[in-house]
Write an enzyme that holds these catalytic residues in place. Sequence first.
Site, short mmCIF file in Angstrom:
data_model
loop_
_atom_site.label_atom_id
_atom_site.label_comp_id
_atom_site.label_asym_id
_atom_site.label_seq_id
_atom_site.Cartn_x
_atom_site.Cartn_y
_atom_site.Cartn_z
CB ILE A 113 44.44 40.01 51.55
CG1 ILE A 113 44.41 41.48 52.00
CG2 ILE A 113 45.60 39.26 52.19
CD1 ILE A 113 44.04 41.68 53.46
CD GLU A 114 45.20 37.64 44.28
OE1 GLU A 114 46.28 37.14 43.88
OE2 GLU A 114 44.34 38.13 43.51
CD GLU B 205 34.93 44.89 46.50
OE1 GLU B 205 35.96 44.25 46.81
OE2 GLU B 205 34.45 44.89 45.36
CB CYS C 49 32.81 39.11 43.77
SG CYS C 49 32.94 38.82 45.54
N1 THU Z 1 38.57 41.24 43.81
C1 THU Z 1 38.27 42.21 44.72
O1 THU Z 1 39.07 42.52 45.61
N2 THU Z 1 37.08 42.83 44.59
C2 THU Z 1 36.19 42.61 43.60
O2 THU Z 1 35.14 43.24 43.58
C3 THU Z 1 36.46 41.64 42.55
C4 THU Z 1 37.68 40.81 42.75
C5 THU Z 1 39.90 40.58 43.89
C6 THU Z 1 39.90 39.16 44.36
C7 THU Z 1 41.18 38.64 43.74
O3 THU Z 1 42.26 38.96 44.59
C8 THU Z 1 41.34 39.45 42.47
O4 THU Z 1 40.51 40.58 42.62
C9 THU Z 1 40.96 38.70 41.20
O5 THU Z 1 39.70 38.14 41.30
#
Ligand code: THU
Length: 142
Positions: free
Chosen positions: A47-48, A59, A94
């Site tokens: 969710i950005e 996650e 991440c």
């Molecule tokens: N993102 C995730 O949801 N999980 C990960 O393990 C790596 C990155 C998302 C965060 C952001 O919305 C997009 O991927 C690009 O980084």
Amino acid sequence: MIADEQIKELFVVACDYRKRAYSPYSHFQVGAALLTKEGKIYGGCNIENAAFGPTNCAERTAFFKAVSEGEREFSAIVIVGGKEGEKEEFCAPCGVCRQVMAEFCDPDSFYIILGNSAADCQKFLLEEVLPFSFGAQNIQGS
Ligand code: THU
């Protein structure tokens, strides 16, 4: 150990939640399916936010949903992710998400499963992807 049937089910949930990703800035869509030790599954998507910093990974969405429902014991998470409209690469969690996993999961038994399907995936233990982690043991007694 985690059964193949269970992994298949987790991939179905993770792929479904990936479609719910709110990622208008990166166009990177991630879905996660978190399995509790009792066999319940919690899904999550990324969710950005226009301010970028408040963005939540798939996650952590799944973990925070589960923990807020009272769950504390987990056995595995399946993560499916990649650029919108492109063939998916394996999407590794991440560092912040690994740290959240370390708060609730056993390093030597919690599985992190990456890939596109049960037939095309790789399994890792938490201790493999986050060795020498910082945790409660480091702050107890201080
Ligand atoms: N993102 C995730 O949801 N999980 C990960 O393990 C790596 C990155 C998302 C965060 C952001 O919305 C997009 O991927 C690009 O980084």
